[in-house]
Each structure stands twice: as structure tokens, then as C-alpha cells.
Design a protein around this motif. Structure first.
Motif, PDB file in Angstrom:
ATOM      1  N   GLN A 200       0.826  -1.212   0.000  1.00 58.79           N
ATOM      2  CA  GLN A 200       0.000   0.000   0.000  1.00 58.79           C
ATOM      3  C   GLN A 200       0.864   1.269   0.000  1.00 58.79           C
ATOM      4  OE1 GLN A 200      -3.178   0.456  -0.375  1.00 58.79           O
ATOM      5  NE2 GLN A 200      -3.115   2.658  -0.071  1.00 58.79           N
TER       6      GLN A 200
ATOM      7  N   MET B  25       2.193   2.097  -3.364  1.00 61.78           N
ATOM      8  CA  MET B  25       1.191   2.677  -4.263  1.00 61.78           C
ATOM      9  C   MET B  25       0.959   4.140  -3.953  1.00 61.78           C
ATOM     10  SD  MET B  25      -1.738  -0.191  -4.947  1.00 61.78           S
ATOM     11  CE  MET B  25      -2.871   1.125  -5.260  1.00 61.78           C
ATOM     12  N   GLU B  26       0.908   4.434  -2.663  1.00 61.00           N
ATOM     13  CA  GLU B  26       0.608   5.817  -2.289  1.00 61.00           C
ATOM     14  C   GLU B  26       1.757   6.762  -2.616  1.00 61.00           C
ATOM     15  OE1 GLU B  26      -0.884   6.035   1.703  1.00 61.00           O
ATOM     16  OE2 GLU B  26      -2.659   4.877   1.173  1.00 61.00           O
TER      17      GLU B  26
ATOM     18  N   HIS C  15       1.717   6.847  -7.146  1.00 62.62           N
ATOM     19  CA  HIS C  15       0.932   8.073  -7.185  1.00 62.62           C
ATOM     20  C   HIS C  15       1.730   9.186  -7.876  1.00 62.62           C
ATOM     21  CE1 HIS C  15      -1.918  11.099  -6.050  1.00 62.62           C
ATOM     22  NE2 HIS C  15      -2.612  10.264  -5.305  1.00 62.62           N
TER      23      HIS C  15
ATOM     24  N   THR D 184       2.314   8.394 -11.631  1.00 64.42           N
ATOM     25  CA  THR D 184       1.112   8.578 -12.443  1.00 64.42           C
ATOM     26  C   THR D 184       0.827  10.060 -12.666  1.00 64.42           C
ATOM     27  OG1 THR D 184       0.230   6.563 -11.452  1.00 64.42           O
ATOM     28  CG2 THR D 184      -1.313   7.950 -12.654  1.00 64.42           C
ATOM     29  N   ASN D 185       0.931  10.824 -11.608  1.00 63.65           N
ATOM     30  CA  ASN D 185       0.686  12.264 -11.751  1.00 63.65           C
ATOM     31  C   ASN D 185       1.648  12.898 -12.751  1.00 63.65           C
ATOM     32  OD1 ASN D 185      -1.475  12.298 -10.040  1.00 63.65           O
ATOM     33  ND2 ASN D 185      -0.291  12.934  -8.232  1.00 63.65           N
TER      34      ASN D 185
ATOM     35  N   ARG E 130      -6.168  10.824 -17.323  1.00 63.18           N
ATOM     36  CA  ARG E 130      -6.209   9.732 -16.342  1.00 63.18           C
ATOM     37  C   ARG E 130      -6.807   8.470 -16.938  1.00 63.18           C
ATOM     38  NH1 ARG E 130      -7.087  11.756 -11.381  1.00 63.18           N
ATOM     39  NH2 ARG E 130      -5.504  10.411 -10.476  1.00 63.18           N
TER      40      ARG E 130
ATOM     41  N   TYR F  86      -5.312   4.649 -17.767  1.00 63.15           N
ATOM     42  CA  TYR F  86      -5.949   3.426 -17.275  1.00 63.15           C
ATOM     43  C   TYR F  86      -6.272   2.472 -18.437  1.00 63.15           C
ATOM     44  CZ  TYR F  86      -6.711   5.848 -12.790  1.00 63.15           C
ATOM     45  OH  TYR F  86      -6.551   6.523 -11.604  1.00 63.15           O
TER      46      TYR F  86
ATOM     47  N   THR G 111      -6.721   4.671  -4.760  1.00 61.52           N
ATOM     48  CA  THR G 111      -5.474   5.245  -4.225  1.00 61.52           C
ATOM     49  C   THR G 111      -5.024   6.422  -5.087  1.00 61.52           C
ATOM     50  OG1 THR G 111      -4.773   3.089  -3.366  1.00 61.52           O
ATOM     51  CG2 THR G 111      -3.074   4.767  -3.630  1.00 61.52           C
ATOM     52  N   LEU G 112      -5.095   6.263  -6.390  1.00 56.73           N
ATOM     53  CA  LEU G 112      -4.692   7.346  -7.299  1.00 56.73           C
ATOM     54  C   LEU G 112      -5.704   8.478  -7.317  1.00 56.73           C
ATOM     55  CD1 LEU G 112      -3.251   5.270 -10.293  1.00 56.73           C
ATOM     56  CD2 LEU G 112      -2.015   6.372  -8.409  1.00 56.73           C
ATOM     57  N   ASN G 113      -6.880   8.213  -6.771  1.00 59.72           N
ATOM     58  CA  ASN G 113      -7.910   9.245  -6.639  1.00 59.72           C
ATOM     59  C   ASN G 113      -7.856   9.834  -5.228  1.00 59.72           C
ATOM     60  OD1 ASN G 113     -10.090  10.706  -7.837  1.00 59.72           O
ATOM     61  ND2 ASN G 113     -11.572   9.421  -6.732  1.00 59.72           N
ATOM     62  N   ASP G 114      -6.654   9.907  -4.676  1.00 61.95           N
ATOM     63  CA  ASP G 114      -6.424  10.440  -3.330  1.00 61.95           C
ATOM     64  C   ASP G 114      -7.229   9.720  -2.260  1.00 61.95           C
ATOM     65  OD1 ASP G 114      -4.573  12.421  -4.234  1.00 61.95           O
ATOM     66  OD2 ASP G 114      -6.282  13.551  -4.996  1.00 61.95           O
ATOM     67  N   ASN G 115      -7.298   8.416  -2.401  1.00 63.79           N
ATOM     68  CA  ASN G 115      -7.977   7.555  -1.440  1.00 63.79           C
ATOM     69  C   ASN G 115      -9.484   7.782  -1.323  1.00 63.79           C
ATOM     70  OD1 ASN G 115      -5.775   5.899  -0.523  1.00 63.79           O
ATOM     71  ND2 ASN G 115      -4.976   7.714   0.488  1.00 63.79           N
TER      72      ASN G 115
END
Lengths: 208, 208
Positions: free
Chosen positions: A123, A126-127, A131, A134-135, A156, A160, B178-182
DNA sequence: GGTTTAACTGATTAAGTAGTCAGAAAACAT
DNA sequence: ATGTTTTCTGACTACTTAATCAGTTAAACC
């Protein structure tokens, strides 16, 4: 001719990569819970204790595998850069990801498994890493859109769709082969796949 | 007023669907190996022995869950019929599949998990039911192409792309959040997703 | 009410699991 | 050669697991 004084170091590296390779396969085929040390040991043809000697416990080994995967996965997007031509860059990205799906399906499967189960182990990865990564890519795509080089769509969801469309051929490899009358895809069929995905996706995002 | 002589039958059905619901969740979250009877029992709030009483063993329960999923999944493609308008039919299919991804993500995850691991339990199901079902849909799409209603692309890969693109939002739900800010996707974001997928895919396959 | 049948469950078992550890073996240092 | 450190491993332990089963409870039948 000097004798190499590092027989140990060389051996260590050899064993570690051998264990990781075996582990990647076993984690992909059996999931985290289903992958036992004894299965991994059998696959690596090393004693169970030796694996624990190198990696201490299952979670550490698993994380090592996932981090390796992620690094490779990340480097596949090198083409997504501001100054590149969008169509070429995205075509290249799709090609690379499909080649990875073909040549390194186990890594993709391990990642998929982990995410499906809510990323209990990675986790934090991923965070942080995913993150940020991806940004960064989204910024590039948005830049292309803003400068009129791409149709105005969602950066986005485009990412995906590329992930989903390409990784599907790794993660669902077994399903695809079953529907292909139990044969692996031929070179020609992989070509066809590449062509199809680029055709549909590029047609969908290029300014007309 | 007759008394219902089927208190037992009603109760049986209630329990069975309760167990299957709990099992679907636990199998999705933990994989086949990681899903234990005790976890499922806890989730269903029933004694472990009762679950075994109804389903005999883990594999039987698992198969029951997978078959349920497959039935629902299959019915989502009702719109893919020869006489329907291709664009409308495919748009409807994408919509339905995305709604399923949103409302029934666990089933999708169980299926994904199983396929990733090489379908050790439901291989026969894939070879029979899924194979036939897929071929049927491909015939319809090919018919649309042959009669000039769709661009000449690969019917097979089109199906795969729709599956991949939609199921991604169920299987990788955790990554997406997660990529959607949780945060879970909002209604609006789901709308956007639907719009995006239909936009790209339909643009890719419609005759210009 | 009493009997039959189905529904249910706690205790138990046999097999497999992750991880420990004492000590053997190999590599390295001097 | 000898001592030291690192690498390696088989035997073991504490624990979890799927599944069994003997026995209990509840419903259905007459």
C-alpha cells in the motif's frame, strides 16, 4: 591474473536473483497466501532454509519481487515526455507494455493479484511511488492536450485504458490462450494485438 | 390460511445465498488459498461447520461462487445481437459492464484471481461455457463488420478491450481509489469513465 | 404426542505452514 | 595451517488449516 576474492559476493547475487525469479513465478501462480516457502524452494531448487536465510521472511521476499516489477514497469513509460510527439510516444508505450506482457507475464500477475486484494503488503508503495509517477505522466498528457496535439479527453482514463488493455494480455493470458484453442499467441497474433490496440486508442485520441 | 410447510426450504435458501455472498467477498479479498472457512464463517456470521454442511468443501463453495458470477457476467452481453445497431449495442454493453464493475466488484475480482492463477478450479468452465459464449459474440460482431456497419477490426480483440477496459475498474478498484487520493469514484467520475470508454472505443470501430 | 428426518454444531484430527536455531561447511584473512 | 566470519541447512516448534464425526436441536409428518 588476479584471483577474484569475491566468490561469496558473486554467489550471493546469483542465488538472490534465482530466488526472486522462482518467487515471482510462484507468487503469480498461487497468490501470496498460496505461495509457500516449500513451493518456492522447489522451484528455485534450493533448500527452504536458504531462501529464509536471504530474505528473512515471506513478506520481505514478496516486497523484493514487487519492487523489481515496479521498476521495470516504470521504465516502460520513458517515452511519455513533454517534447516527444504524442502519437509516437503513446504508440511506443503500448508496444513496450505489450512486449512486457508477453515476456514478463508473471510480474504483471503478481501486481494484479496484490492490487485485487487491496494491496495489503505494498500500500505504501502505491501511495508514494505509483501516485507520483502517475501524476507526472498525467501532466505530460495534459500538456499535449492543452497545446492542441491531442483531442481533449481524460489523461487519467487514457492511462488506465492503456494499462488495462495491455496488461490484460499478461494477467488474463490463460483465458486468452484457452479462447485461442489452447494455443499461445503466435508472433503474428501478437503483431495483430499491437496493431489493434494502437489503432483503436490512437484513433480515439488524435486530433482529427 | 395454510401454514407454509417450507420453513426449512426458505431458511436453506437464505443461508446459502448469505454464505455465497460472504464467500465472494472473502475469496476476492484473500484469494482462493487465503480464504479460510473461519474467515468466511466470520463474514457470514454463521458457524464454520454450517458452511461445510451446505457446501461440503472449499472447492464446491468456490465453484458455486464462480458460477453465479459467470451467469451475471454473461447476461450483461444481451445487447450483442445481430439485429441490434452496433454502436448502440456496444455502448449499452460498456455501460452495463461498468455498472457491474461498480456494483459487483467482488465477483470480478474472484474471476480475475482465478484466471491469473491459470484457472486451476474452473478450467472446464472456461473451455466449455466461456469459449462457446465468446465465439457466439464474435460471430455477431463479425456479421456487423461484414455488412459494413463497423470498421474492419478484430472482433476478438475488440471484446478483449471492452472486458479489460471495464473490468479494470473493478479489479483494480483499490489502485484507482489510491490514485484518486484515497476516495472512491463519485457518481460524476463514474459518468466520466463511461463517457470516456464509449468515446474512445466507438470512435475506434465506427465507419467514418 | 411421538416418531422420523433434516438441520446444525463443537470437539477433534491429520496435514501443512512460517519461522527458529544449533551447528556444519565453505570462504576468507593472517 | 589456523582462526574467524559468512554461508548454509536439517530438525524442530508453534500454529493454522480443511475436513470429519458424534451428538444435539429443530422441523415435518401422522
Amino acid at each position: 591474473m588476479l584471483r577474484q576474492p569475491q566468490k561469496q559476493i558473486a554467489n550471493r547475487e546469483k542465488n538472490i536473483s534465482r530466488i526472486k525469479e522462482a518467487a515471482e513465478y510462484v507468487f503469480a501462480e498461487h497468490g501470496y497466501s498460496g505461495a509457500s516457502f516449500s513451493l518456492i524452494a522447489k522451484q528455485a531448487k534450493l533448500p527452504k532454509s536458504n531462501i529464509i536465510y536471504y530474505f528473512t521472511n515471506k513478506e520481505t521476499l514478496y516486497r523484493a519481487v514487487v519492487e523489481d516489477i515496479f521498476d521495470i514497469w516504470r521504465s516502460a513509460a520513458d517515452s511519455i515526455k513533454k517534447d516527444n510527439d504524442p502519437s509516437t510516444a503513446i504508440a511506443e508505450y503500448i508496444d513496450t507494455k505489450l512486449e512486457m506482457a508477453r515476456n514478463r507475464p508473471f510480474g504483471s500477475k503478481v501486481w494484479a493479484n496484490e492490487v485485487i486484494q487491496g494491496a495489503p503488503i505494498v500500500q505504501d508503495y502505491m501511495e508514494d511511488e505509483l501516485h507520483r509517477w502517475t501524476n507526472d505522466r498525467m501532466v505530460v498528457i495534459q500538456h499535449w492536450i492543452d497545446s492542441g496535439k491531442l483531442r481533449a479527453t481524460s489523461a487519467r482514463h487514457l492511462l488506465y485504458l492503456i494499462w488495462a488493455g495491455t496488461q490484460h494480455y499478461a494477467d488474463f493470458q490463460h483465458q486468452i490462450e484457452t479462447l485461442n484453442d489452447n494455443h499461445p499467441l503466435t508472433d503474428e497474433q501478437w503483431q495483430e494485438t499491437k496493431y489493434f490496440l494502437k489503432d483503436i486508442i490512437l484513433r480515439g485520441i488524435c486530433v482529427e
